[in-house]
Design a protein around this motif. Structure first.
Motif, PDB file in Angstrom:
ATOM      1  N   MET A  91       0.854  -1.170   0.000  1.00 50.23           N
ATOM      2  CA  MET A  91       0.000   0.000   0.000  1.00 50.23           C
ATOM      3  C   MET A  91       0.906   1.241   0.000  1.00 50.23           C
ATOM      4  O   MET A  91       1.447   1.619   1.027  1.00 50.23           O
ATOM      5  CB  MET A  91      -0.898  -0.037   1.236  1.00 50.23           C
ATOM      6  N   HIS A  92       1.084   1.856  -1.153  1.00 47.41           N
ATOM      7  CA  HIS A  92       1.962   3.015  -1.237  1.00 47.41           C
ATOM      8  C   HIS A  92       1.340   4.272  -0.642  1.00 47.41           C
ATOM      9  O   HIS A  92       2.025   5.259  -0.423  1.00 47.41           O
ATOM     10  CB  HIS A  92       2.418   3.243  -2.683  1.00 47.41           C
TER      11      HIS A  92
ATOM     12  N   ALA B 270      -7.989   4.469   0.776  1.00 49.76           N
ATOM     13  CA  ALA B 270      -6.750   3.987   1.405  1.00 49.76           C
ATOM     14  C   ALA B 270      -5.966   5.167   1.963  1.00 49.76           C
ATOM     15  O   ALA B 270      -5.348   5.074   3.035  1.00 49.76           O
ATOM     16  CB  ALA B 270      -5.910   3.205   0.393  1.00 49.76           C
ATOM     17  N   MET B 271      -6.004   6.282   1.256  1.00 51.57           N
ATOM     18  CA  MET B 271      -5.313   7.490   1.720  1.00 51.57           C
ATOM     19  C   MET B 271      -5.920   7.970   3.040  1.00 51.57           C
ATOM     20  O   MET B 271      -5.192   8.346   3.960  1.00 51.57           O
ATOM     21  CB  MET B 271      -5.417   8.565   0.627  1.00 51.57           C
TER      22      MET B 271
ATOM     23  N   ILE C 288     -10.247  15.623   0.481  1.00 50.21           N
ATOM     24  CA  ILE C 288      -9.652  15.241  -0.795  1.00 50.21           C
ATOM     25  C   ILE C 288     -10.389  15.949  -1.924  1.00 50.21           C
ATOM     26  O   ILE C 288     -11.611  15.872  -2.029  1.00 50.21           O
ATOM     27  CB  ILE C 288      -9.686  13.715  -0.989  1.00 50.21           C
ATOM     28  N   ILE C 289      -9.608  16.644  -2.736  1.00 49.07           N
ATOM     29  CA  ILE C 289     -10.127  17.331  -3.910  1.00 49.07           C
ATOM     30  C   ILE C 289      -9.746  16.491  -5.121  1.00 49.07           C
ATOM     31  O   ILE C 289      -8.564  16.281  -5.392  1.00 49.07           O
ATOM     32  CB  ILE C 289      -9.522  18.747  -4.030  1.00 49.07           C
ATOM     33  N   ALA C 290     -10.737  15.996  -5.829  1.00 49.19           N
ATOM     34  CA  ALA C 290     -10.475  15.158  -7.003  1.00 49.19           C
ATOM     35  C   ALA C 290     -10.183  16.044  -8.210  1.00 49.19           C
ATOM     36  O   ALA C 290     -10.956  16.950  -8.524  1.00 49.19           O
ATOM     37  CB  ALA C 290     -11.672  14.260  -7.285  1.00 49.19           C
ATOM     38  N   ALA C 291      -9.076  15.784  -8.868  1.00 53.24           N
ATOM     39  CA  ALA C 291      -8.709  16.507 -10.090  1.00 53.24           C
ATOM     40  C   ALA C 291      -8.887  15.563 -11.276  1.00 53.24           C
ATOM     41  O   ALA C 291      -8.419  14.425 -11.235  1.00 53.24           O
ATOM     42  CB  ALA C 291      -7.265  16.996 -10.007  1.00 53.24           C
ATOM     43  N   PRO C 292      -9.557  16.012 -12.331  1.00 56.40           N
ATOM     44  CA  PRO C 292      -9.783  15.126 -13.475  1.00 56.40           C
ATOM     45  C   PRO C 292      -8.509  14.877 -14.265  1.00 56.40           C
ATOM     46  O   PRO C 292      -7.572  15.673 -14.240  1.00 56.40           O
ATOM     47  CB  PRO C 292     -10.795  15.911 -14.323  1.00 56.40           C
ATOM     48  N   GLY C 293      -8.497  13.774 -14.979  1.00 58.38           N
ATOM     49  CA  GLY C 293      -7.399  13.487 -15.893  1.00 58.38           C
ATOM     50  C   GLY C 293      -7.602  14.271 -17.184  1.00 58.38           C
ATOM     51  O   GLY C 293      -8.713  14.345 -17.710  1.00 58.38           O
TER      52      GLY C 293
END
Length: 113
Positions: free
Chosen positions: A1-2, A43-44, A64-69
């Motif tokens: 688990m990194h 996991a984070m 957590i702020i999700a950033a799109p690809g």
């Protein structure tokens, strides 16, 4: 688990900034995590609580702020949204995409005392 080592890196940055900026406690950490960063948000969250225990960020909230690809498509010359590496261009179906965003994780903001 990194994610555990990523959280340890976040703590290291927080401790360094606490010395530089002179704060003693962290109340909230905002992490921006890109869709292509290879980081599992749940996991984070789990690792964050474990790693921060006993530190100046013990009990801190994690937002957590999700950033799109985002990728640039060579054939159509457009920036396009992608949800995973090696997606095809949603506009032209091309495979020549260069990732230009959403592949990083960064500390966006800290709420401190």
């Amino acid at each position: 688990m990194h994610e555990m080592s990523l959280c340890e890196g976040v703590l290291h940055i927080i401790e360094r900034e606490a010395q530089t900026q002179g704060f003693g406690r962290v109340k909230t950490v905002w992490l921006e995590i890109g869709a292509l960063a290879g980081v599992e948000p749940e996991a984070m969250r789990f690792c964050f609580d474990a790693v921060m225990r006993g530190s100046l960020a013990d009990g801190a909230g994690l937002e957590i702020i999700a950033a799109p690809g985002v990728a640039w498509c060579l054939p159509c010359g457009e920036n396009v949204a992608v949800s995973q590496l090696y997606d095809v261009c949603p506009n032209c179906g091309g495979h020549q995409l260069q990732i230009v965003g959403g592949d990083q994780m960064r500390i966006k903001e800290l709420e401190v005392e």
